[in-house]
Design a protein around this motif. Sequence first.
Motif, PDB file in Angstrom:
ATOM      1  N   HIS A   1       0.823  -1.218   0.000  1.00 14.70           N
ATOM      2  CA  HIS A   1       0.000   0.000   0.000  1.00 14.70           C
ATOM      3  C   HIS A   1       0.857   1.268   0.000  1.00 14.70           C
ATOM      4  O   HIS A   1       0.425   2.299  -0.507  1.00 14.70           O
TER       5      HIS A   1
ATOM      6  N   ILE B   1     -14.288   5.284   3.709  1.00 13.10           N
ATOM      7  CA  ILE B   1     -14.545   3.853   3.953  1.00 13.10           C
ATOM      8  C   ILE B   1     -13.405   3.043   3.331  1.00 13.10           C
ATOM      9  O   ILE B   1     -13.155   3.143   2.141  1.00 13.10           O
ATOM     10  N   GLY B   2     -12.736   2.229   4.142  1.00 16.84           N
ATOM     11  CA  GLY B   2     -11.617   1.436   3.611  1.00 16.84           C
ATOM     12  C   GLY B   2     -10.462   2.357   3.251  1.00 16.84           C
ATOM     13  O   GLY B   2      -9.930   2.317   2.139  1.00 16.84           O
ATOM     14  N   CYS B   3     -10.047   3.167   4.232  1.00 11.98           N
ATOM     15  CA  CYS B   3      -9.055   4.234   3.972  1.00 11.98           C
ATOM     16  C   CYS B   3      -7.660   3.694   3.726  1.00 11.98           C
ATOM     17  O   CYS B   3      -6.791   4.426   3.247  1.00 11.98           O
ATOM     18  N   GLY B   4      -7.398   2.416   4.038  1.00 18.07           N
ATOM     19  CA  GLY B   4      -6.045   1.895   3.865  1.00 18.07           C
ATOM     20  C   GLY B   4      -5.045   2.718   4.662  1.00 18.07           C
ATOM     21  O   GLY B   4      -5.254   2.997   5.856  1.00 18.07           O
TER      22      GLY B   4
ATOM     23  N   ALA C   1     -11.734   4.924   8.198  1.00 16.06           N
ATOM     24  CA  ALA C   1     -12.010   3.647   8.876  1.00 16.06           C
ATOM     25  C   ALA C   1     -11.566   2.507   7.969  1.00 16.06           C
ATOM     26  O   ALA C   1     -11.743   2.572   6.746  1.00 16.06           O
ATOM     27  N   ASP C   2     -10.975   1.509   8.566  1.00 14.31           N
ATOM     28  CA  ASP C   2     -10.615   0.322   7.781  1.00 14.31           C
ATOM     29  C   ASP C   2     -10.698  -0.911   8.673  1.00 14.31           C
ATOM     30  O   ASP C   2     -10.360  -0.856   9.859  1.00 14.31           O
ATOM     31  N   LEU C   3     -11.161  -2.005   8.068  1.00 12.87           N
ATOM     32  CA  LEU C   3     -11.255  -3.273   8.802  1.00 12.87           C
ATOM     33  C   LEU C   3      -9.876  -3.877   9.022  1.00 12.87           C
ATOM     34  O   LEU C   3      -9.708  -4.746   9.875  1.00 12.87           O
ATOM     35  N   ASP C   4      -8.887  -3.421   8.252  1.00 11.12           N
ATOM     36  CA  ASP C   4      -7.532  -3.957   8.381  1.00 11.12           C
ATOM     37  C   ASP C   4      -6.769  -3.147   9.429  1.00 11.12           C
ATOM     38  O   ASP C   4      -6.400  -1.982   9.202  1.00 11.12           O
TER      39      ASP C   4
ATOM     40  N   LEU D   1      -3.172  -1.690   8.388  1.00  9.44           N
ATOM     41  CA  LEU D   1      -3.175  -0.532   7.479  1.00  9.44           C
ATOM     42  C   LEU D   1      -3.630   0.729   8.198  1.00  9.44           C
ATOM     43  O   LEU D   1      -3.022   1.791   8.095  1.00  9.44           O
TER      44      LEU D   1
ATOM     45  N   GLY E   1     -12.064  -0.589  12.197  1.00  6.40           N
ATOM     46  CA  GLY E   1     -13.399  -1.160  12.306  1.00  6.40           C
ATOM     47  C   GLY E   1     -14.230  -0.859  11.072  1.00  6.40           C
ATOM     48  O   GLY E   1     -13.749  -0.281  10.090  1.00  6.40           O
ATOM     49  N   ASN E   2     -15.483  -1.273  11.170  1.00  2.06           N
ATOM     50  CA  ASN E   2     -16.419  -1.094  10.067  1.00  2.06           C
ATOM     51  C   ASN E   2     -16.867   0.371  10.010  1.00  2.06           C
ATOM     52  O   ASN E   2     -17.332   0.919  11.012  1.00  2.06           O
TER      53      ASN E   2
ATOM     54  N   PHE F   1     -19.367   1.630   8.932  1.00  8.81           N
ATOM     55  CA  PHE F   1     -20.797   1.842   9.202  1.00  8.81           C
ATOM     56  C   PHE F   1     -21.141   1.643  10.680  1.00  8.81           C
ATOM     57  O   PHE F   1     -22.298   1.780  11.061  1.00  8.81           O
TER      58      PHE F   1
ATOM     59  N   THR G   1     -11.900   5.379  -2.141  1.00 10.32           N
ATOM     60  CA  THR G   1     -11.138   5.256  -3.395  1.00 10.32           C
ATOM     61  C   THR G   1     -10.638   3.828  -3.511  1.00 10.32           C
ATOM     62  O   THR G   1     -10.074   3.269  -2.570  1.00 10.32           O
TER      63      THR G   1
ATOM     64  N   VAL H   1     -12.180   1.014  -3.613  1.00 11.60           N
ATOM     65  CA  VAL H   1     -12.811   0.023  -2.734  1.00 11.60           C
ATOM     66  C   VAL H   1     -13.920  -0.747  -3.463  1.00 11.60           C
ATOM     67  O   VAL H   1     -14.075  -1.956  -3.276  1.00 11.60           O
TER      68      VAL H   1
ATOM     69  N   HIS I   1     -13.659  -4.243  -4.908  1.00  7.86           N
ATOM     70  CA  HIS I   1     -13.441  -5.372  -3.980  1.00  7.86           C
ATOM     71  C   HIS I   1     -14.749  -6.082  -3.638  1.00  7.86           C
ATOM     72  O   HIS I   1     -14.724  -7.183  -3.105  1.00  7.86           O
TER      73      HIS I   1
HETATM   74  C1  LIG Z   1      -7.832  -1.724  -1.464  1.00  6.72           C
HETATM   75  S1  LIG Z   1      -8.135  -1.294   0.116  1.00  6.72           S
HETATM   76  C2  LIG Z   1      -8.377   0.441   0.061  1.00  6.72           C
HETATM   77  C3  LIG Z   1      -7.294   1.258  -0.321  1.00  6.72           C
HETATM   78  C4  LIG Z   1      -7.345   2.700   0.012  1.00  6.72           C
HETATM   79  N1  LIG Z   1      -8.653   3.313  -0.060  1.00  6.72           N
HETATM   80  C5  LIG Z   1      -6.396   3.360  -0.941  1.00  6.72           C
HETATM   81  O1  LIG Z   1      -6.834   4.141  -1.775  1.00  6.72           O
HETATM   82  O2  LIG Z   1      -5.219   3.050  -0.850  1.00  6.72           O
HETATM   83  C6  LIG Z   1      -9.801  -1.733   0.501  1.00  6.72           C
HETATM   84  C7  LIG Z   1     -10.015  -1.673   2.002  1.00  6.72           C
HETATM   85  O3  LIG Z   1     -11.396  -1.529   2.276  1.00  6.72           O
HETATM   86  C8  LIG Z   1     -11.578  -2.027   3.586  1.00  6.72           C
HETATM   87  N2  LIG Z   1     -13.033  -2.100   3.832  1.00  6.72           N
HETATM   88  C9  LIG Z   1     -13.980  -2.682   3.055  1.00  6.72           C
HETATM   89  N3  LIG Z   1     -15.208  -2.494   3.600  1.00  6.72           N
HETATM   90  C10 LIG Z   1     -15.037  -1.755   4.729  1.00  6.72           C
HETATM   91  C11 LIG Z   1     -15.921  -1.237   5.715  1.00  6.72           C
HETATM   92  N4  LIG Z   1     -17.248  -1.421   5.659  1.00  6.72           N
HETATM   93  N5  LIG Z   1     -15.398  -0.509   6.722  1.00  6.72           N
HETATM   94  C12 LIG Z   1     -14.069  -0.307   6.802  1.00  6.72           C
HETATM   95  N6  LIG Z   1     -13.181  -0.788   5.899  1.00  6.72           N
HETATM   96  C13 LIG Z   1     -13.650  -1.501   4.877  1.00  6.72           C
HETATM   97  C14 LIG Z   1     -10.780  -3.320   3.584  1.00  6.72           C
HETATM   98  O4  LIG Z   1     -10.399  -3.679   4.884  1.00  6.72           O
HETATM   99  C15 LIG Z   1      -9.564  -2.928   2.727  1.00  6.72           C
HETATM  100  O5  LIG Z   1      -8.438  -2.618   3.505  1.00  6.72           O
END
Ligand SMILES: C[S@@+](CC[C@H](N)C(=O)[O-])C[C@H]1O[C@@H](n2cnc3c(N)ncnc32)[C@H](O)[C@@H]1O
Length: 319
Positions: free
Chosen positions: A68, A110-113, A136-139, A142, A162-163, A165, A177, A179, A182
């Motif tokens: 990333h 959402i899914g900010c990485g 926020a990110d589930l990972d 990251l 976390g999620n 939502f 961006t 996301v 996926h």
């Molecule tokens: C490819 S990565 C995103 C990359 C980042 N946005 C960037 O531009 O580099 C997709 C991410 O979305 C996260 N994700 C998907 N659904 C999510 C949710 N509901 N809440 C938080 N994170 C979420 C996953 O954990 C994953 O890390």
Amino acid sequence: MPHLEISDLITVTDPHSGARLPVHRAEVVEQLNACGNRRAARIVAALPAGPDGVLDPLAVDRTMISVHTELQRLSQELRIGDRLVHLLAPLLAAVRAGAADPGPLRVVDIGCGLGYLLRWLAATGALGPDVELVGADLDAALVGEADRLARAERLACRFVHGNAFDLPEAATVYISTGVLHHFPADALADFFHAQAASPALAFCHYDIAVHRLAPIGAWVFHRARMRHPLGRHDGAASARRAHGDATLLRAATVPGMRPLLYEPRTLANPFCTTLRPVIGVRPHLEAPLRQALGRASRRLVGPEQFAATGRDRLAGAVR
Ligand SMILES: C[S@@+](CC[C@H](N)C(=O)[O-])C[C@H]1O[C@@H](n2cnc3c(N)ncnc32)[C@H](O)[C@@H]1O
């Protein structure tokens, strides 16, 4: 052959608790081989695993952060911050204009990485001091790194594991961006429904624009600018998985939101448009958004224009 991304298979979290789930290397290798993707299977087979065959979570985290970090170059070169501000600044202006006391506005990524986009927004102050920036990110790895980088630069943005939502405070606008691709197409509607059911006033999600040149462009970029084989593989796969304009517009057609595409394929030069957003606004915000966008609002297309007009008529509309 389904186009799988290795990163989705090696990092599995419970979407509610955010807890890391064990991933058996042999199962992922078998899944990739079954899809005929031997190169991806070899990349996973080379990742370290414990005696029980479970992928080493620390090694996976290190790999994900390193991939990333390389990927941030794509966001820089595509000027994703400027692109988002081009739409989000008028949108937030419309929100401010329409409310007697709009109070602090909150943008949730959402899914900010690694949080590149929010850190860029915080560093430039491009959206104004009344806008709170939350990623926020589930990972956990990251988002933890995003937090570390933001603290190191004392940036006014925060990152939550976390999620997106399940955050205690509601978003004014949800963004993302890279996301959407996926999610499988049949999961997109739930993603947009969750936002429409929240108090949010709008969403703006950028993802890879589908075009037959996109997979070649993605391959060239990731080959030239990324070193890690996993990043190179997933970068090329992501362009093949991207959802088309019609799929996104249909999925974003949810009660209480007006779905819009900015620069859909029919209006865009495929050599210039690599990412484009699908947008949703509460219906009363469409007119002020268009007004704030000025001439650029001609590039904002609703489902009826998208369905009723062919390529030539749409192209004519912006000449
Ligand atoms: C490819 S990565 C995103 C990359 C980042 N946005 C960037 O531009 O580099 C997709 C991410 O979305 C996260 N994700 C998907 N659904 C999510 C949710 N509901 N809440 C938080 N994170 C979420 C996953 O954990 C994953 O890390």
